[in-house]
Motif scaffolding. Sequence first.
Motif, mmCIF file in Angstrom:
data_model
loop_
_atom_site.group_PDB
_atom_site.id
_atom_site.type_symbol
_atom_site.label_atom_id
_atom_site.label_comp_id
_atom_site.label_asym_id
_atom_site.label_seq_id
_atom_site.Cartn_x
_atom_site.Cartn_y
_atom_site.Cartn_z
ATOM 1 N N ILE A 179 -10.823 16.495 19.147
ATOM 2 C CA ILE A 179 -9.619 17.164 18.411
ATOM 3 C C ILE A 179 -8.224 16.594 19.265
ATOM 4 C CG2 ILE A 179 -7.907 19.041 18.389
ATOM 5 C CD1 ILE A 179 -9.815 19.653 16.605
ATOM 6 N N SER A 212 -8.600 23.027 12.331
ATOM 7 C CA SER A 212 -8.307 22.841 13.681
ATOM 8 C C SER A 212 -7.194 21.257 13.454
ATOM 9 C CB SER A 212 -9.271 22.331 14.553
ATOM 10 O OG SER A 212 -10.039 23.572 14.698
ATOM 11 N N THR A 261 -3.913 22.204 12.028
ATOM 12 C CA THR A 261 -3.128 22.861 13.060
ATOM 13 C C THR A 261 -2.611 21.810 14.058
ATOM 14 O OG1 THR A 261 -4.714 24.579 13.043
ATOM 15 C CG2 THR A 261 -3.104 24.812 14.415
ATOM 16 N N GLU A 262 -3.237 20.881 14.398
ATOM 17 C CA GLU A 262 -2.894 19.884 15.157
ATOM 18 C C GLU A 262 -1.843 19.038 14.649
ATOM 19 O OE1 GLU A 262 -3.134 18.991 18.551
ATOM 20 O OE2 GLU A 262 -4.719 20.119 18.928
ATOM 21 N N ARG A 296 1.346 21.417 14.465
ATOM 22 C CA ARG A 296 1.736 21.164 16.119
ATOM 23 C C ARG A 296 2.573 20.047 16.265
ATOM 24 N NH1 ARG A 296 1.255 18.667 20.017
ATOM 25 N NH2 ARG A 296 -0.317 17.524 19.060
ATOM 26 N N GLU A 318 6.631 20.066 17.009
ATOM 27 C CA GLU A 318 7.118 19.619 18.527
ATOM 28 C C GLU A 318 7.915 18.584 18.378
ATOM 29 O OE1 GLU A 318 3.879 19.007 21.272
ATOM 30 O OE2 GLU A 318 3.399 21.149 21.177
ATOM 31 N N GLN A 364 -5.499 35.651 11.484
ATOM 32 C CA GLN A 364 -4.732 34.607 11.956
ATOM 33 C C GLN A 364 -3.529 34.423 11.291
ATOM 34 O OE1 GLN A 364 -6.895 31.429 13.695
ATOM 35 N NE2 GLN A 364 -8.486 32.752 14.459
ATOM 36 N N TYR A 418 3.036 28.914 20.288
ATOM 37 C CA TYR A 418 2.012 29.564 19.848
ATOM 38 C C TYR A 418 0.927 28.454 19.213
ATOM 39 C CZ TYR A 418 -1.247 32.260 16.558
ATOM 40 O OH TYR A 418 -2.079 32.664 15.994
ATOM 41 N N LEU A 419 1.231 27.475 18.382
ATOM 42 C CA LEU A 419 0.690 26.399 17.980
ATOM 43 C C LEU A 419 -0.039 25.683 19.045
ATOM 44 C CD1 LEU A 419 2.781 25.136 15.143
ATOM 45 C CD2 LEU A 419 0.775 25.933 14.750
ATOM 46 N N ARG A 420 0.549 25.412 20.143
ATOM 47 C CA ARG A 420 0.066 24.851 21.272
ATOM 48 C C ARG A 420 -1.144 25.443 21.946
ATOM 49 N NH1 ARG A 420 3.886 22.855 26.011
ATOM 50 N NH2 ARG A 420 2.354 22.488 27.633
ATOM 51 N N LYS A 449 -2.891 27.623 20.043
ATOM 52 C CA LYS A 449 -4.009 27.622 19.083
ATOM 53 C C LYS A 449 -4.788 26.225 19.161
ATOM 54 C CE LYS A 449 -4.273 28.227 14.092
ATOM 55 N NZ LYS A 449 -5.567 28.671 13.759
ATOM 56 N N CYS A 450 -3.930 25.125 19.598
ATOM 57 C CA CYS A 450 -4.552 23.731 19.423
ATOM 58 C C CYS A 450 -5.394 23.838 20.710
ATOM 59 C CB CYS A 450 -3.416 22.709 19.516
ATOM 60 S SG CYS A 450 -2.643 22.710 17.882
ATOM 61 N N ASN A 469 -8.566 25.313 20.042
ATOM 62 C CA ASN A 469 -9.476 24.397 19.126
ATOM 63 C C ASN A 469 -10.012 23.059 19.938
ATOM 64 O OD1 ASN A 469 -8.822 25.935 16.988
ATOM 65 N ND2 ASN A 469 -6.964 24.583 16.201
ATOM 66 N N GLN A 470 -9.278 22.988 21.032
ATOM 67 C CA GLN A 470 -9.867 21.468 21.850
ATOM 68 C C GLN A 470 -10.911 22.146 22.585
ATOM 69 O OE1 GLN A 470 -7.444 19.367 23.893
ATOM 70 N NE2 GLN A 470 -5.695 18.970 22.417
ATOM 71 N N TRP A 515 -3.050 35.138 22.163
ATOM 72 C CA TRP A 515 -3.922 34.836 20.832
ATOM 73 C C TRP A 515 -5.398 35.373 21.066
ATOM 74 C CZ3 TRP A 515 -5.100 31.444 17.053
ATOM 75 C CH2 TRP A 515 -6.419 31.021 17.144
ATOM 76 N N SER A 516 -5.834 35.788 19.851
ATOM 77 C CA SER A 516 -7.009 35.659 19.351
ATOM 78 C C SER A 516 -7.695 35.396 18.144
ATOM 79 C CB SER A 516 -7.155 37.493 19.382
ATOM 80 O OG SER A 516 -8.298 37.896 19.191
ATOM 81 N N SER A 517 -8.879 34.816 18.441
ATOM 82 C CA SER A 517 -9.541 34.294 17.197
ATOM 83 C C SER A 517 -10.286 35.242 16.491
ATOM 84 C CB SER A 517 -10.374 32.955 17.480
ATOM 85 O OG SER A 517 -11.404 33.619 18.400
#
Lengths: 783, 499
Positions: A417, A618, A621-622, A625, A629, A654, B190-192, B194-195, B198-199, B220-222
């Motif tokens: 990712i 994922s 979302t990346e 994001r 940004e 979510q 938030y997206l950061r 989440k990312c 994910n990473q 955050w919570s999955s």
Amino acid sequence: MQFRYYVELFSPLYFNPKKYQFFKFDNSIEDLILFQKGRIQGINFYSNIHSSLKIPDLANETQIQELEISPNKNYVIISRKENSIIEIFFRFNKPLKYEYQPKKMKKIGFTLLGIKWLDNLNFLLISNFRLEHMQVLTNKNGVKRIKSYNLGKIHGFTFSFENRIIILITGKNATTTNAFQFRPKQTIKLPIFELKYSRLKEPNETERNYCLEMNKNLMIVQIYRNLYCVQLIQEDKKVKIYLYQLNKESISTCSIETMIPRNKFALSVVDSLLLVHDMELKVTMIYDIRASDDDEAKITSPLSIKPFSINEKRLIDNKSKKSLKNNGKSEKKTVKNENNQNNQKIELYKDQWVHLPPNFVLDPVDGFVCIYKLDLYSIAVSITNQLSRVQFLLRRSNSKSILIKFIKTMIIENEKISLLSYLFDVINNIYNTVSYLENSKDTQTEKPVITIQNDMILSPKRKRKIKRSRSFEKKIENNKNQSTAPNIKRIGSVFVKGPKLPLEKLSKLKDLRNINKEKLVKKTKQNENRKQNQEIDLDINLDEINVFDEYEKDKNQKNQNQKNQKNQKKKNQNKKKRNGLPKTNPDGYVVLPQSDFYNNIFFPLFKRKAVEYEFLESVLTEYIRSLNELNIPVQVFLFSFLIEILLQQKKYSQIYHLVQYKVIPNTESLALQFAGVFSSYPQALCLALDGLKMRKESDLIIQILLSKRRVMQTLKFIHHEKLKNKLSLMTIQTILEFAYFAQDPLIFFTAWNFFQDQLKDNEDLWKDYQKKNELLIEKWNQK
Amino acid sequence: MQDLNLSKFHSFFIYNSTFSKSEETETDKIIFYYPETTTLKEQLQNVGLIEALTAYSLSFSNKKCNSLHLEKNRYVFFEPEKDYWLVLIISNPFTYKMKGNEKIQKFKFNLLSDQTLLQILKNSYRIFYMFYQTFNDLVQKNSVLYLKSILAQFFPFYLSNIDFSYSSIENTVWTALDGIQFCSVHKNLYLRIKCLMNQVKSNFPYVKNSMLLFEKNLVWSSFETEETRNLYHFMCSQVLGQYKSTKSKEFGKEKPTVKLENKESTVFSYQNLILGIQNLVADIKEEHFLTGATLIENKVVIKIPTIFVSESNTQKYQLIIYKSRNLFLLLFLENEAPNLNEISFYQKLSTLIRKEMQSICELLNNGQDEDEKIDQVFNYIYFNSINLSVKQCLNEKRNFSLTDVIPQLVAVSDELLRKKSQIPDEIDNPKTQYLRFIIEREIPFEIISQSKKSVWIVGKKTSNHVFFLIFDQKNVNLNSIEEEMEKFSSALFKDYFFD
């Protein structure tokens, strides 16, 4: 190795060299010039437009040294071997002879180095002692010298018709350059720069050969939208490429060391890549000047050009149009069947090959002109570093589909990712420069968000964004004006024409060549020519070109053509309008907009279930994001898609968090999507209603509540929002119908009672509902 | 009210009537009783009382009763598993009154909230379940004796961490609402986050879920809502119970560490786990693991607790907690994931997340201050039942003291939340619509109350939202309170659909 060729010869234009007394390829006008018995024939490489000019005076001419046709093909200048006179032939007038050698110079050995047309009237005469700017006088049937530049001894020159720049090699050691740019009303002298090394004339060498040799390895090319003078010289037993970036005020130099040890080499430029051909070892290496030194994409391994064969039958007989038609067909066939017996394998890297900038090759032995075409896919596959590969592809002009393919593969192979994230940032950075275009489209399809918070926070941001992108565009233009070369072509900001025609377009045109729909092509080309030439010479009369080609045809035909042409023009204009800006940024990078990502990468993967939804989520979302940004407004379909993926995985909370943190914008379509998934995710209805409430879409809220048969909730909403008197009779009737459908007398009575004031004016309706009420009560009592 | 003696813990016990088959074995039904010092007679009396009550109440309703109000004590009881009853007895707050020369205790028996106390019981069971699963499981797999020993190990420590004093909003209304306090985060951040999660998942495929807390706020919570609530509750009440925010001056001072009992013991001890984590939380170090590879007395100790996140999710996870200043990352790994006992795993993990966690923490610290300035006009508590978000906004310059307001607030909330479960679920069935409408009318969905000190409290409930609004204006009437309510709704909740 699976892919063995990076470069191939593409789109050959054939001729029979034995038939002609003189032939050449003129890379300025992109025409193959063939001369035979006083007839000059020009075949355009891209459009296959045939043009011809008959000059009876030259019927027995065999001494031609130079033959230059003006862009509008009305004038031909001819110089002969060992003759100091040039002859100018007019299409509609008597020929004119012009003695270019001053009488005083006769003893010194005055040599004509070349003639170059600047536009339809102006041309340059380059001799070893001076450069002359001449103009044809159409009315007086004469020529006029506009200016003469005496720069000492001139050893050679290189000229770029596209930019109207001439670089002259002067000085004692043939290392000093004098460069001029000829603009419609002014001539600009560019800064003098020293060439790194130039060999001295050998004692036995003739002046002409020496000069030719000087010219050979010097060319003006456009790389990454910058103008460079490229020089290839042998240094320390290796060939070195010197790049002199031509700017208005200064010249910057950089060099690349090649791996070619021999002296025999040639250079082409395709898609901003330098192709260095080792003519002895018969290999080609590709250099990318933008790649950093440690980048894998900097240089490819030396490989030969893809084997190339021609079909003998295809040789063009320019005499009959019929045969041309056949040729077209046969060409098509042979492309399909390369093992055809008639195919003749061509020897590659012949000594006689003439390389003309940017990427033309003329084979005078086998009689064809080609361009070099890259096999981007093979090159990309050879780059093992994923990041280098994508960056390399991003720098190419026709790599979109390949790029998409690679990104798709990366996702399918569950690439890390973090790498994908970095790639998205790189891609979106480029996209950012043109994203405001999509913004404007967005605002048309989606209404702006009208929450208090969003009004306060988002809208100024959007304003700033748009302002920023505009200022960015200005910056680009400023940059162009300041730092880049004095490139005439670069007039219309992003509307810059790429390196000639893109290959896709070219292949389409090739098909047309096969079908021989000359007229159509002619017209499109003429339009293009016109647009191009307008920038240089506004005096060009389009009709002249028309007359030239259709010289012998009757007037009716001509009128018809003109009409067609106008239609075609309109169509072209419409096309331009439809396409909008080309999807390339000023650096020539490929732009992958959100729609491409969605249509070609995300959605197909989702549909085919090629990757796990979780991974796809994922990646998406990346991507979002990255867009966020960079302050690029994310298109609603991406959010809609994200919601869909989350729904599939049952990650309901979510979805709620995305709305809660305002990642997902409040739009009508998303609210309706939420309302639609009520059955699997009941809380989505609250999201939908909250969203619509925020957008003040009361009608939609009523519709949604009714569709869920929540009559009481609808009435409460109407009461709370004080909408009672604003509702149409139609809506009231619908609500009452739904209330009746509930078959509960209490609900119906409540609704009926609620709307009493509105219904009282309409007696029929009132009675109708009264009956329904009684009916329900009766039914209820029976139960 | 100043001389009010706050409510106190009286006793807590768990019984199962089916364990006793005759009068002789009557004591067998008591599985756990705290305090242990209580006489057996009293124990049996209390158990008998509850047994009788629950059985008796069934003759009136199909639902068993769950509380008993007596003058001195309040009883709440909850049956998490069939036949297993958890009972909590709290002594009511009281004041002393002089009757002649005699000092007499006067009990305030209406100050406690059943909702809150019941929630305390439910929470205790939830946490127990997280580490030990159901009572029945333990009995089935081992024996009643084993269950007894586990309960004796778990509950005394757990109960000692609970504040029964009823002195703060957190202990009262919030507990009853059982919500989650979210951290307000900008969408890009938030997206950061989440990312980043994910990473982590992509790099360590054994990581199945993740959760991020900024102090006691959820970022955050999955997990889904119910699981998130359980874990949030565990973190806030157990792990971060004593945790002070960075803003408090005490942060950074090393606290005396609690010595753990049976350090070398291989048997899982809840007390040791929590005390261990609490010690590490108080540690001055900025970034380190709280569970997983932890540094205790300069030795790396790898200890990973195994937990079950909710009763509906049978998946067993291994929990690794990473702390970066006031940010807490919880990673839930597949049970029996390999490499967990190797330090290299934690090193790799730490390298991947450290920088990004630091940067997120920085942004959150900066963002919090700005956020607190908004919403200061009204004093309110808000609860959203969909995402379980609780928000409290109390103006610093308020004219009322919280201790005065709490009893009133408790009373309002207790009344408002009392019948929350009675709304029929089949809301889409047209036939139940009117019924629902009627029930909603019956259940108070708006309560306006005024205290002696002229503090007005408005409690309002809709199907998805609950909020309490506190007005401290004096000399106002109901109409002006109504107006204030309108203002409040249009300022803060105009974008919500209230039915």
